[in-house]
Design a protein around this motif. Structure first.
Motif, PDB file in Angstrom:
ATOM      1  N   ASN A 214      -3.418  12.858   7.332  1.00  0.00           N
ATOM      2  CA  ASN A 214      -2.631  11.681   6.936  1.00  0.00           C
ATOM      3  C   ASN A 214      -2.208  11.683   5.469  1.00  0.00           C
ATOM      4  N   ASN A 215      -1.752  12.835   5.029  1.00  0.00           N
ATOM      5  CA  ASN A 215      -1.212  12.906   3.664  1.00  0.00           C
ATOM      6  C   ASN A 215       0.238  12.423   3.688  1.00  0.00           C
ATOM      7  N   LEU A 216       0.384  11.136   3.840  1.00  0.00           N
ATOM      8  CA  LEU A 216       1.731  10.551   3.971  1.00  0.00           C
ATOM      9  C   LEU A 216       2.071   9.816   2.686  1.00  0.00           C
ATOM     10  N   PHE A 217       3.245  10.106   2.170  1.00  0.00           N
ATOM     11  CA  PHE A 217       3.702   9.443   0.949  1.00  0.00           C
ATOM     12  C   PHE A 217       5.047   8.824   1.303  1.00  0.00           C
ATOM     13  N   ILE A 218       5.074   7.511   1.430  1.00  0.00           N
ATOM     14  CA  ILE A 218       6.331   6.898   1.867  1.00  0.00           C
ATOM     15  C   ILE A 218       6.918   6.031   0.755  1.00  0.00           C
ATOM     16  N   VAL A 219       8.227   6.106   0.645  1.00  0.00           N
ATOM     17  CA  VAL A 219       8.909   5.337  -0.394  1.00  0.00           C
ATOM     18  C   VAL A 219       9.970   4.474   0.287  1.00  0.00           C
ATOM     19  N   GLY A 220      10.023   3.215  -0.065  1.00  0.00           N
ATOM     20  CA  GLY A 220      11.055   2.376   0.545  1.00  0.00           C
ATOM     21  C   GLY A 220      11.106   1.008  -0.097  1.00  0.00           C
ATOM     22  N   ASP A 221      12.151   0.295   0.252  1.00  0.00           N
ATOM     23  CA  ASP A 221      12.308  -1.073  -0.237  1.00  0.00           C
ATOM     24  C   ASP A 221      12.572  -1.940   0.983  1.00  0.00           C
ATOM     25  N   ASP A 222      11.580  -2.734   1.366  1.00  0.00           N
ATOM     26  CA  ASP A 222      11.737  -3.561   2.570  1.00  0.00           C
ATOM     27  C   ASP A 222      12.929  -4.511   2.433  1.00  0.00           C
ATOM     28  N   ASP A 223      13.281  -4.887   1.190  1.00  0.00           N
ATOM     29  CA  ASP A 223      14.406  -5.808   0.997  1.00  0.00           C
ATOM     30  C   ASP A 223      15.752  -5.124   1.206  1.00  0.00           C
ATOM     31  N   GLN A 224      15.745  -3.801   1.325  1.00  0.00           N
ATOM     32  CA  GLN A 224      17.012  -3.097   1.526  1.00  0.00           C
ATOM     33  C   GLN A 224      17.123  -2.504   2.929  1.00  0.00           C
ATOM     34  N   SER A 225      16.360  -3.051   3.862  1.00  0.00           N
ATOM     35  CA  SER A 225      16.462  -2.558   5.233  1.00  0.00           C
ATOM     36  C   SER A 225      17.655  -3.241   5.904  1.00  0.00           C
ATOM     37  N   ILE A 226      18.689  -2.462   6.225  1.00  0.00           N
ATOM     38  CA  ILE A 226      19.930  -3.079   6.739  1.00  0.00           C
ATOM     39  C   ILE A 226      20.433  -2.390   8.005  1.00  0.00           C
ATOM     40  N   TYR A 227      19.553  -1.661   8.673  1.00  0.00           N
ATOM     41  CA  TYR A 227      20.033  -0.952   9.864  1.00  0.00           C
ATOM     42  C   TYR A 227      19.337  -1.374  11.149  1.00  0.00           C
ATOM     43  N   ARG A 228      18.952  -2.643  11.210  1.00  0.00           N
ATOM     44  CA  ARG A 228      18.303  -3.146  12.424  1.00  0.00           C
ATOM     45  C   ARG A 228      19.206  -2.935  13.641  1.00  0.00           C
ATOM     46  N   PHE A 229      20.522  -3.114  13.422  1.00  0.00           N
ATOM     47  CA  PHE A 229      21.468  -3.020  14.536  1.00  0.00           C
ATOM     48  C   PHE A 229      21.481  -1.629  15.157  1.00  0.00           C
ATOM     49  N   ARG A 230      21.037  -0.618  14.405  1.00  0.00           N
ATOM     50  CA  ARG A 230      20.966   0.696  15.048  1.00  0.00           C
ATOM     51  C   ARG A 230      19.529   1.204  15.175  1.00  0.00           C
ATOM     52  N   GLY A 231      18.627   0.247  15.306  1.00  0.00           N
ATOM     53  CA  GLY A 231      17.268   0.601  15.705  1.00  0.00           C
ATOM     54  C   GLY A 231      16.217   0.639  14.609  1.00  0.00           C
ATOM     55  N   ALA A 232      16.621   0.449  13.324  1.00  0.00           N
ATOM     56  CA  ALA A 232      15.610   0.469  12.251  1.00  0.00           C
ATOM     57  C   ALA A 232      14.643  -0.691  12.476  1.00  0.00           C
ATOM     58  N   LYS A 233      13.376  -0.426  12.170  1.00  0.00           N
ATOM     59  CA  LYS A 233      12.364  -1.477  12.369  1.00  0.00           C
ATOM     60  C   LYS A 233      11.666  -1.737  11.028  1.00  0.00           C
ATOM     61  N   PRO A 234      12.203  -2.686  10.236  1.00  0.00           N
ATOM     62  CA  PRO A 234      11.607  -2.941   8.925  1.00  0.00           C
ATOM     63  C   PRO A 234      10.146  -3.364   9.006  1.00  0.00           C
ATOM     64  N   GLU A 235       9.751  -3.901  10.156  1.00  0.00           N
ATOM     65  CA  GLU A 235       8.358  -4.346  10.294  1.00  0.00           C
ATOM     66  C   GLU A 235       7.380  -3.167  10.230  1.00  0.00           C
ATOM     67  N   ILE A 236       7.870  -1.955  10.515  1.00  0.00           N
ATOM     68  CA  ILE A 236       6.971  -0.790  10.455  1.00  0.00           C
ATOM     69  C   ILE A 236       6.447  -0.641   9.027  1.00  0.00           C
ATOM     70  N   MET A 237       7.343  -0.823   8.065  1.00  0.00           N
ATOM     71  CA  MET A 237       6.920  -0.694   6.670  1.00  0.00           C
ATOM     72  C   MET A 237       5.974  -1.854   6.304  1.00  0.00           C
ATOM     73  N   LEU A 238       6.315  -3.042   6.805  1.00  0.00           N
ATOM     74  CA  LEU A 238       5.482  -4.202   6.470  1.00  0.00           C
ATOM     75  C   LEU A 238       4.060  -4.056   7.016  1.00  0.00           C
ATOM     76  N   HIS A 239       3.918  -3.303   8.133  1.00  0.00           N
ATOM     77  CA  HIS A 239       2.581  -3.150   8.730  1.00  0.00           C
ATOM     78  C   HIS A 239       1.946  -1.784   8.453  1.00  0.00           C
ATOM     79  N   PHE A 240       2.558  -1.025   7.575  1.00  0.00           N
ATOM     80  CA  PHE A 240       2.067   0.331   7.295  1.00  0.00           C
ATOM     81  C   PHE A 240       0.591   0.314   6.868  1.00  0.00           C
ATOM     82  N   GLU A 241       0.246  -0.669   6.040  1.00  0.00           N
ATOM     83  CA  GLU A 241      -1.133  -0.700   5.527  1.00  0.00           C
ATOM     84  C   GLU A 241      -2.156  -1.069   6.607  1.00  0.00           C
ATOM     85  N   GLU A 242      -1.663  -1.674   7.698  1.00  0.00           N
ATOM     86  CA  GLU A 242      -2.589  -1.931   8.821  1.00  0.00           C
ATOM     87  C   GLU A 242      -2.815  -0.631   9.584  1.00  0.00           C
ATOM     88  N   ASP A 243      -1.762   0.184   9.695  1.00  0.00           N
ATOM     89  CA  ASP A 243      -1.908   1.474  10.385  1.00  0.00           C
ATOM     90  C   ASP A 243      -2.739   2.443   9.545  1.00  0.00           C
TER      91      ASP A 243
END
Ligand SMILES: Nc1ncnc2c1ncn2[C@@H]1O[C@H](COP(=O)(O)OP(=O)(O)OP(=O)(O)O)[C@@H](O)[C@H]1O
Length: 596
Positions: A214-243
């Motif tokens: 699990n050497n995962l290094f992820i970079v993102g801005d939840d406030d810039q998630s704008i592709y829900r209409f084509r399947g992006a799931k911003p909640e994945i980032m919001l729940h990353f720390e639970e996973d």
């Protein structure tokens, strides 16, 4: 590690420096590092920046898009080559043929095929059960048949589409532990850019690949998630720390792009979203003029102001390329484009502008206008007549017209046993004569209200289960474009000139000429300009009128936030009081922005 980064915080730099840290400080073998991005351009840029940073000409680090990485896995497992990937034009050809078989007879074929393609993609990416799926683009039975026909066609030709790449890769890694193990050992360090736009299938595959270390290094801005209409799931980032409960979180809260007033204004807007990581973004550049908001009487006044400001900036020595005009949908800037062409301001469109004159409703209106013009010479064309003879309903059949030109006497003779049809034919002829005497704007009004085309559209919308305002909006827009033309000839000459100019511009776009950028808010992501105009900040546009649920509203707000944070120095947010002849309210996002 989760790197939560605000806009303009230098995400690319963080990723490239992290890779350098892994190789040069931690002495990780570069071949064990995988950097995943969303677009080929981003992968290329990331690699170039890394090479520059490390002063080298090649590297064993893998930089690639999700699709490229997953295809590489499939390639090795199944021996796939480039020929096995379905090309976009082939995809649309297969879908077109499948749609024809269902005899759906759409008014706008391209629109229907586009929405079916998007739905197929959604079903595949969300791994939905097709048997239980309720379609939106057409009736469910036809959709299922089209889906199966398309999929069988792919299988027969031994091809896969972009969505299959993900599905097949997921299935392969799930079933073949040996293959999964080999890839896990190969890529021991995985870095993901723009993580807020990840979809479920991509995430599940990345999780499998990253395990067990699990050497995962992820970079993102939840406030810039704008592709829900084509399947992006911003909640994945919001729940990353639970996973990944052991994941560390780092916040990049310094914005190096925008001035302080722009950062503060953008934050005031985005803070109204609930589904987000709370964060305080600061601006490195503390100086700068305030965001300028103005509400104009209508778009004519608004566009005149935009053009005036661009001209002034240019006169003072500025470059057109420093300026961007951003809007919510790609059909919005039609009138603006015409104005820019008239004023000789060069521009570059980042999105294709669907031509309003290719829309079936506009074609109907022009069939009426042409008939009205040609009637004066007694030369009404059969093709124009056929286009609208039953719009509104006149109970006419195609068989009543045999010649290339319409003979009104012959029509009346054909229907002499049906007086109610004759009445309608006579009314049409009389109406066309009236239309022929009017200006384009007057004729549009006449076609809409006296001939009854608006009523026809309302009935049509009702029958098709569509919103009447969507169809009537096309007529409203056409009226705006017709304004000021004295004759149909004058108007059509202008339409031809604009088509030619847009074609010329499209060619020029490939050469790197100076020009103002015209872009949808979506396509502006990742870019920056000294001066940004956000136009038509009105309710119904931004936020878009199709917003139904709170999540959609939050996505609209993020889109507005992305657009605002493209500006480095000057941000204009413009609204109008009247849109297509109707009263328009200022966008709620403007209220939030001004609410200090
Ligand atoms: N550490 C830094 N010091 C100074 N300037 C920086 C630094 N990092 C980035 N910049 C500059 O700030 C601007 C924004 O950087 P960049 O485009 O990489 O941000 P980003 O995080 O990708 O933004 P966004 O997500 O909003 O597109 C660029 O002009 C870049 O050159």
């Amino acid at each position: 590690m989760l790197v939560l980064a605000g806009p303009g915080s230098g995400k690319t730099m963080v990723l490239t420096w992290r890779v350098r840290y892994l190789t040069e400080v931690c002495h990780i073998h570069p071949g064990e590092i995988l950097v995943i991005t969303f677009t080929k351009a981003a992968a290329r840029e990331m690699k170039e920046r890394y090479l520059k940073l490390t002063n080298s000409s090649s590297t064993a680090v893998s930089f690639g898009t999700f699709h490229a990485v997953f295809f590489q896995i499939l390639k090795l497992a199944y021996g796939y080559g480039a020929d096995n990937i379905l090309r976009e034009e082939q995809k649309y050809q297969f879908l077109r043929e499948a749609v024809y078989k269902q005899k759906l007879e759409p008014d706008d074929e391209a629109e229907l095929i586009g929405s079916i393609a998007a739905e197929i993609s959604k079903v595949k990416n969300d791994r939905m059960n097709l048997q239980e799926y309720k379609a939106a683009s057409c009736d469910t039975k036809s959709f299922t048949a089209i889906f199966n026909e398309y999929d069988n066609r792919l299988r027969r030709s031994n091809q896969i589409d972009f969505d299959d790449m993900l599905v097949y890769c997921y299935e392969l890694l799930k079933e073949r532990k040996d293959i999964l193990g080999a890839w896990q050992r190969k890529f021991r360090y995985i870095l993901v850019d723009e993580f807020q736009d990840i979809n479920r299938l991509q995430y599940d595959i990345v999780r499998m690949l990253a395990a067990p270390e699990n050497n995962l290094f992820i970079v993102g801005d939840d406030d810039q998630s704008i592709y829900r209409f084509r399947g992006a799931k911003p909640e994945i980032m919001l729940h990353f720390e639970e996973d990944y409960p052991k994941a560390e979180r780092v916040l990049l809260d310094m914005n190096y792009r925008c001035s302080q007033p722009i950062v503060e204004g953008a934050c005031r807007v985005i803070e109204h979203n609930r589904q987000r990581f709370a964060k305080k973004i600061q601006a490195k550049n503390q100086q700068g003029p305030p965001i300028l908001h103005h509400q104009f009487r209508d778009q004519d006044e608004e566009y005149a102001c935009v053009i005036d400001k661009i001209k002034t900036y240019r006169e003072k020595g500025g470059s057109y390329r420093d300026v961007a005009i951003l809007f919510r949908t790609n059909t919005q800037p039609r009138k603006l484009v015409e104005e820019l062409i008239s004023e000789g301001i060069p521009f570059r469109m980042r999105d294709t502008l669907p031509n309003l004159y290719d829309h079936w409703i506009v074609k109907d209106v022009f069939a009426y206008l042409h008939m009205a013009r040609d009637l004066k010479k007694g030369m009404v064309k059969r093709s124009d007549f056929l286009q609208v003879m039953n719009r509104p309903r006149r109970y006419l059949g195609r068989e009543c017209l045999e010649d290339e030109l319409v003979s009104w006497e012959a029509l009346l003779t054909w229907y002499d046993d049906k007086p109610w049809v004759c009445e309608r034919i006579e009314k049409l002829e009389k109406d066309l004569k009236m239309c022929g005497m009017l200006s384009p704007t007057g004729a549009l009004h006449y076609i809409r209200n006296i001939i009854g085309y608006e009523e026809y559209l309302k009935e049509y919308a009702d029958y098709k289960g569509r919103k009447p305002e969507d169809l009537l909006g096309i007529l409203d827009e056409l009226r705006e474009l017709a304004a000021g033309f004295k004759s149909l000839e004058e108007w059509e000459a202008r339409i031809t000139a604009i088509r030619a100019e847009l074609l010329r511009q499209a060619k020029e776009r490939e050469q790197n000429t100076d020009g103002v950028s015209l872009s949808t808010m979506h396509s502006s992501k990742g870019l920056e300009y000294r001066i940004v105009f956000l136009i038509d900040a009105n309710e119904g546009i931004t936020p878009h009128k199709r917003v139904l649920f709170e999540e959609d509203m939050e996505e609209e707000r993020r889109l507005f936030y992305v657009a605002m944070t493209r500006a480095k120095e000057l941000l204009y947010v413009f609204s109008v009081k009247k849109l297509y002849g109707k009263k328009a309210d200022r966008s709620r996002f403007v209220d939030e922005l001004l609410d200090e």
